[in-house]
Design a protein around this motif. Sequence first.
Motif, PDB file in Angstrom:
ATOM      1  N   PHE A  44       0.844  -1.211   0.000  1.00 51.06           N
ATOM      2  CA  PHE A  44       0.000   0.000   0.000  1.00 51.06           C
ATOM      3  C   PHE A  44       0.873   1.253   0.000  1.00 51.06           C
ATOM      4  O   PHE A  44       0.619   2.210  -0.731  1.00 51.06           O
ATOM      5  CB  PHE A  44      -0.933  -0.017   1.211  1.00 51.06           C
ATOM      6  N   PRO A  80      -8.828  -0.999  -0.477  1.00 49.06           N
ATOM      7  CA  PRO A  80      -8.048   0.204  -0.785  1.00 49.06           C
ATOM      8  C   PRO A  80      -6.895  -0.109  -1.744  1.00 49.06           C
ATOM      9  O   PRO A  80      -6.589   0.694  -2.626  1.00 49.06           O
ATOM     10  CB  PRO A  80      -7.483   0.646   0.565  1.00 49.06           C
ATOM     11  N   THR A  81      -6.300  -1.316  -1.574  1.00 55.20           N
ATOM     12  CA  THR A  81      -5.148  -1.660  -2.408  1.00 55.20           C
ATOM     13  C   THR A  81      -5.600  -1.815  -3.849  1.00 55.20           C
ATOM     14  O   THR A  81      -4.957  -1.330  -4.775  1.00 55.20           O
ATOM     15  CB  THR A  81      -4.507  -2.967  -1.901  1.00 55.20           C
ATOM     16  N   LEU A 102      -7.371  -2.212   5.760  1.00 55.74           N
ATOM     17  CA  LEU A 102      -6.979  -2.682   4.428  1.00 55.74           C
ATOM     18  C   LEU A 102      -7.841  -3.844   3.953  1.00 55.74           C
ATOM     19  O   LEU A 102      -7.796  -4.198   2.781  1.00 55.74           O
ATOM     20  CB  LEU A 102      -5.503  -3.109   4.433  1.00 55.74           C
ATOM     21  N   VAL A 128      -5.755   5.489   3.926  1.00 55.52           N
ATOM     22  CA  VAL A 128      -6.790   4.503   3.570  1.00 55.52           C
ATOM     23  C   VAL A 128      -8.168   5.122   3.805  1.00 55.52           C
ATOM     24  O   VAL A 128      -9.074   5.026   2.970  1.00 55.52           O
ATOM     25  CB  VAL A 128      -6.649   3.228   4.434  1.00 55.52           C
TER      26      VAL A 128
END
Length: 2047
Positions: A27, A67-68, A989, A1037
């Motif tokens: 990330f 989010p990634t 995440l 994030v």
Amino acid sequence: MELAHSLLLNEEVYNQLGEFQKAEFIFEWLQFLEKLLPVTSRADIRENQKKLVEQLTSLLNNSPGPPTRRLVAKNLAVLYSTGDTFSVYQTIDKCNELIRSKDDSPSYLPMKLAAVVCLGYLYKKLGRILGNSFTDTVGNVLKAMKNAESQGRYEIMLSLQNILNGLGAAAIPCHRDIYKAARSCLTDRSMAVRCAAAKCLLELQNEAVFMWSTDLDSVVTLCFKSFEGSNYDVRLAVAKLLGTVLARALTSKQKTASARHNFRRISLEEVMELLGTGFLRGSCGFLRASGDMLKGTSSVSRDVRVGVTQAYVVFVSTLGAQWLERNFSAFLSHILDLVSQSHPKVIQSQMDAIGCRRCVSFILRATVGGLLGEKAQIAAAKEICQAIWKLKKVVDTAMSDNNLETRISTTDVTASQHVLVCALQELGSLIHGLGTTAAPLLQDSSTGVLEAVISVILHPSVSVRLTAAWCLRCIAVALPYCVSLLLDRCIERLGALKSSPEGVTGYSFAVAALLGAVKHCPLGIPHGKGKVIMTVAEDLLCSASQNSRISLQRTQAGWLLIAALMTLGPAVVQHHLPRMLLLWKCIFPSCPKDLETEKTRGDSFTWQVTLEGRAGALCAIKSFVSHCAGLLTDEVVQRLLPPLPSAVDLLTQLSSIYKSYGNSLKTPSTVYRHKLYELLAVLPPKTYEGSFCAVLKELVADLTVPDSQIDASTFLLPPLCHENDLLLLGPLLQETDHRFIEEQLLLGNSIAGGSLEYDPYSIYEKVAKGDSVPKPLPPVLSVISAATRLFGVMFSHVAESHRLQVLEQLLNSIKQTKGSRQQIVQLNVVSAFSTSLKHLANCKGSLGPEEVRRSALAVVMGALESNNPLLRCAAAECLARLAQVVSDSAFTAGLAQVSFDKLKSARDVVSRTGHSLALGCLYRYLGGIGSTQHLNACVGILYTLSQDSTSPDVQAWALHSLALIVDLAGPLYHVHVEPTLSLVLMLLLTVPPAYTEVHQSLGRCLNALITTLGPELQGSSTTVSALRTSCLLGCAVMQDNPDCLVQAQAISCLQQLHMFAPRHVNLSSLVSCLCVNLCSSYLLLRRAVVACLRQLVQREAAEVSEYAVALVKESREDFTPDVNIREIGLEGALLGLLDKELDQRLCQDIKETLTHMLTSMAVEKLSFWLKLCKDVLAASADFNTVASVDTTQEEETAKVDDGSVLTSDSDERFHPFSNPRWSTRVFAADCVCKIISQCENAGSAHFDITLAQERKQRDSRDDFLVLHLADLIRMAFMAATDHSDQLRLSGLQTLLIVVRKFAAVPEPEFPGHVILEQYQANVGAALRPAFAPETPPDVTAKACQVCSAWIASGVVSDLNDLRRVHQLLVSSLVKVQAGKEAQSQQYNESTSTMEILAVLKAWAEVYIVAVEKQKNQCDAHNHCLKVANSAEESYKGVTSSASGLLDLVQADLGTLSKLWLSALQDFALLTLPSEYASQLPAEGGTFYTAETIENARPHYYNSWALILYATALWLTSTGFIVVDPDEGVTNLSRPVTPTTMCQDSFTRPLVKSPEDVNTDRFHLILGITVEFLCSPRSDAAMENIIACLRALQALFDVPWSRSKIGGDQELGVELLNVLHRLILTRESPDIQLAALEVVRLILFAAQEHVKEKRRSAEVDDGAAEKETLPEFGEGKDTGGLVPGKSLVFATLELCVCILVRQLPQLNPKLTCSPAVQSGKHLLLSEDGSRLVAVALVILSDVPAICSPEGSVSVLPTILYLIIGVLKETAVKLQDGQLPLTVAASLQALKGLLSSPMARAEKSRTAWTDLLRSALVTVLDCWDQVDGLLQELDEVSLLTAITVFVMSTSPEVTTVECLQKRCIEKFKITLDSKDPLVQCKCYQLLHSIFQHPNKTVSHPYIHSLAPSIVGKLQETEKAKPENAAELQVIQEGIKVVTALMATAEEEHRAHLVACLLPILISFLLDENALASATKWAKNLHEFALQNLMQVGPQYSSVFKKLMASSPTMKARLESAVKGNQESVKVKTAKHAKNPGKSSSIQLKTNFL
């Protein structure tokens, strides 16, 4: 983490990391890449592209978290758009493959989702470059959707939105397919999917024409369906879609399409019809509706109605304000029609009607209130009025028709009620918002606003009557001048319509509402109104029984009026208290027997009236207790109590009465209960202890046997939960912009929320928000909430044994009920018990023994596992409060253990959420339960729960609880910080974005962690930097999260981080994030943004501002803020937001942010800020008015700036602010004032035009305020002449500041004039309207202040010009003279006091200035006369303006002086302590009435000081002599004076002598001054103190008043003590100097007095009895001074105080201490020196008021001080000047030594001794060791010795030893190397040698003359080099010349013989003269002159000498010849202009 910062992923490092760290590392790398790619060169990208694409696509297979996957997609898109696009198709194919895969396992899901997201971003970024591949992609994605689960559907919808966005019109082939898919998703069971579908459709409608043409109906129906069962976010998203589509349909300009689709243009009516269908019939569609309607089963679900309501608002906002203005009448009629009779189903139940009314009100508020500017709002208000008139006509006809159709028409009447309610509410809110700018609307008779509102007060429906009353209240608050008029009108109608039921209730509601408005109107209402209302109320109550038809209404009205009257506060109520208490006593039966007999009599109607009356009485008393706490003395409480037991008795009987008389009593008895509970809750429980049992029984019954099956949790519980815990329960309980309508969804289907008709008594109460109508709940519910409150109070006061019974009873009742009823009982019980715990905790009470605790715990624990999440939340809080009250650690640990056990075993969501929250709450009240084991256990369990991915609820609650513990465990938590942070990051995440509640809890956790780490985050160790990176990662994030509340959390986390570690937060990206969200539709996000900005600008305002502008200039495509930052900067954007924003808290934050920005940047960006303010102020001003005044255009320099103003501003396009609200304009005017004060601190160039222009030429970027003066004046003018009163006040304040700051700035082009002079016309024009008769008094008062400042500033010197403004003050004075009777009856009497005193104060200021100017000019005049006689003419010119100003005032002085004296008398009375209250005059003072005494006080405090000073000056100017003969001295006895106060009329003399009058006046002024100076509050203004001291100075300037104080020693001492205290407590030098001046005058008065007594004694006694002459003066024969009684002692104290303050070394106690080193000389400040000098002058005057013996007592002190000052401050200055203090001490010494006491026979010997000692002290100064001689000034000490020699009697200094030492000093000094010292020495000796007494002078002559002559002989050889040396020689020669004159005959010849050769040696011959220096020439002339004088005087010696020395003779002759001519000229000059030596002597001539 730093290793992640590279273009390619660092795979070595990556492979070494653990599973979770890998995710973090990835990330971090992706984040870095996102920032890096746009700034990397294309070549670098192409080089690494292949590898990068591989790395990024491989991540797709790595199951990335949400989010990634978003970041991977974004990076791929950016990479292809900047690099090559060859391989993009492979990537797309790969994604499509992943999506096609048949693998349905959960582990494969993230890859599919990642592929979907990736496609979306690729198409969004690359768009049409990708050609036709999109059809396959879209098809593939839609196919995948058929069997995708909710996460998949959510991502697919968002991805399609991105694809559509990128392709634009190219995607038309797929539109239908996408539309079909999105339709199904819009009614999906997952709310997140619905939101995503709405966004997708919103994107689609940009290109898909069919959505707003052929398929419009189905889109609308679909949206309605989507609203069903929706949550807040879905409603927002779908409403946006629906509103936008409809707006698009209305405005589309279809040309080509219409031909193809035979598409017809849709009209506004049809669009409204569509929306209306949804509002009225819900989602059941258009077809089925008719069948349902016939069956009568359809009912619109509330969420649909609320959704449609929001859609209406979006629809109008999209079309914009101008559209709304044009179509307002059509829109209004449609909106009002929604609640009209044409749709009876909608309003069939009261509940539905209230809900719909709220929706309609919301639509109107959000559109009319939110979009329109002030002018348009006024037009809208007129439209609403028309609507009201129309409805009124319908009602009138229906009421008057008594024909057959009456049955139908009554339904008409009731039906129109809801429309009227909505219209009236909106009208009230509109006018409330407009404030005084609505004045023109009300004055417009054609609209008749007031008539319209008052006409519907008689409407048959109660709710309309109430709303009309509320509307009147809003009008009254907005326009305070209406309050009295409306009250009078309503009271008059109430009297006239006493027999109409509607009239009585309607007008009593109106009066009550207006009384409620008074506390919002600072100007109040006349005091007498209270009496009128009380009389009307009594009359109604007394006449209630006469006519049974209206007895109910009259009873209600009477008590309502009394209750409303109580809100006026103690000042009014105290006069009516006895009558009210009597009515209270009579309404209840006096004994139980009477109550019994009552029960047997009467029918249901009489009981209804009785209950209504008693409920009203209870309400009135409650209102009294709440609003008049000040009157609740023990006596009044005693009188309140008797009826209470009877009221409680009736409460217990209610159920039996209700049974006997049937259902009609249900509501009255409920209301009675409610009012009694409310009253008991505000009374002190001690007062009704006797009734505890009875009341508790009733309370328990009310709580446990609920009549209704209504779940009241949503209004009972939120106040009992902690506000942070409510966040768990979703957005409904949070504050949103739609709270007003969303509330009804919260309350469950059985209630609609409150409404005014449920409780008319709430109409006068204070509302939470200014313009929102009070919303009391239905009686059934309000009883429950009142019962829980009262239970809370009483439970904490009953005995512990009783508590157990109560709790057990409550527990049993919970057990006995089942199902939903059980939950309701449980809810009531928990809320009541929680309230009681709150009370117990507040009063630090204890709960009781073990059994009580057990029962309590059982109550709470049951609720902790309730199905209702709100109840669980309240129970957790209650549990913690229980632990707090018990406060026993074992008990607390037990509670925690119970929860631990439950959490370990339980699997159901309910108990897991409840108990996990309980753990967190326990921490909240017991701050860290202390033990680390406990903490570890808590954290462990919560970790586990928060990873339970099966239930987002459990995760959210557990994380919330964890956040509480992190926050409250403090330093104990440090061990757990790292693991917790990792957990939070991992969840951020991985948790799907749809679970917003989990993300919000994670945000709170992160915030708490950052707070816990605190300033440690700044550290540089590896662990700290790792923690910091994790925090920043977490914030990143959250910033990417689609949910607005999560973004708000991210912002507040970053705000915390910025506070603790500012260097590590990337400010530019934070600012860009803030700017993007500045206009978010989510209130909480806007709040977070502004709160963060507020913090940032406190440190880095300039940076924040620059980043914001830079960001807009880059203008990335995803950044389109609603505000125009490019033009007006962030500051302008905030101002714009302030104007549109309705949330009070947010507005406050915006104002603070702007203020911080202004303080740090206004000076640098001056033009920018002034332009902002000017735009805001000018946006509303009609420019023609401004232009007409600006005829006098400003000077050349400013023309450039101002020429453009009038042209650009009138053009609409340039206007950044369209029609700002008046509150925004007021803020802008305040900003202007702040800017001026900032510039004042920044430097003088801002107020000096010459300097500013110079510096501007040097550097054109510099900017100075003075160059913008024209703008400042114009802004002040625009504001001061506005319609809004607040703005007028701000404008006048600005004008005042401008006048004060710029008054003295000279105009460089016209010398002798000032720069402000050219703005006379503007100032006059700005002030004139404020003196119009209808102007409110506060505006006039402010304008008076500006007038006086303008006149006093001296800007205008021409009297004719001044007269314009002066005339305004004269007109006000005329008004003042008219007296109390003539005052307008609109406002409270105290406002006329304010206005009168403002006028008098303004006149006082002008008079003071005029007198001061004249005084200064007289001084200047005298000075001119001294200098030359030719100054007459010039002086005449100068005086004209000052004496002219005085002449202007003089005309009115007679009147003014009387008014001033009256005002001072009033003030004197008002300052008397409260124990003298009985002696105050009953009718009040001249300018205040007795009833409004408290309100008048502040106005007197504000203005008395200047009036006092002016009066003192006036009395001084008349010398106290004037007494008006024709007045018979009434001016003093009007109405009362301090002297006549306690006398009755018989003993008072009829006419006083002038002496008495003067004495009275003198004591009045003196009394006020002393009273104030005795104890000035620490915040007392400096001006007031100075004014007081000046007044005293003026007072003692006249002999008469000096004789008063001189003759009254006690008074003098008192005054001196007061001044002493003042000097001790106030550091300001101005105050101290003024005080010393007063001291000097008092001493002078005492001297005069003593002299006078001595003189008269001599005259009376004749010279014969000289021996027996009594000694006058202090100290009599003994010399003793009594401290406290002695004037001398007081003076000495005061002087010592001043001297020791400035020179601590003088204090003998201090000198020994190490802190003060003797011998070190201090240079005092200028102020310090002046203070010391004045004190010394005073000291030297002291002996004059002593008797000889007394003078001996004080002399040592005085000498010590004077010589001490001399010693401490005699330091050499560069130019040979004497320091001021030294000069003063020498002056004082001289005054003292020449005192007559030194010669008086009784004191002579003592004085001689003391003076000798003093001389010794002076001589000793020289002999101090340590070689300090060089810094000591010998000249000062020599002068002191000379003063002794010259001023004392010879016997002091002729003692041999002393004389020798003195001579010694002179000898030493004569040998000084310093010519200045020598010169001074010669001068001093010159005077000593001439001393008349030879015993004094001869020893000096003998010792020193030879050395002087010797020195002169030496100088023959060395010619003088400079002026100083020349002067030394000249002085030497003068001394010798003087000696010759005094020498005896026989020695004289010898002296002449010495002198002549010296003089001749100084002569030069002709050749030498030409080449000689200036000094030599001067010496030559001087010598020649002396020779000319000496030669003839001593001719014999002269001739003899000439004969003996031919060289001399020759030299002399040549000099005489050569210089004969020039000498003549020079001599003449010399006579006129004496040499420098004499001028020095003038300054320091102490001898």
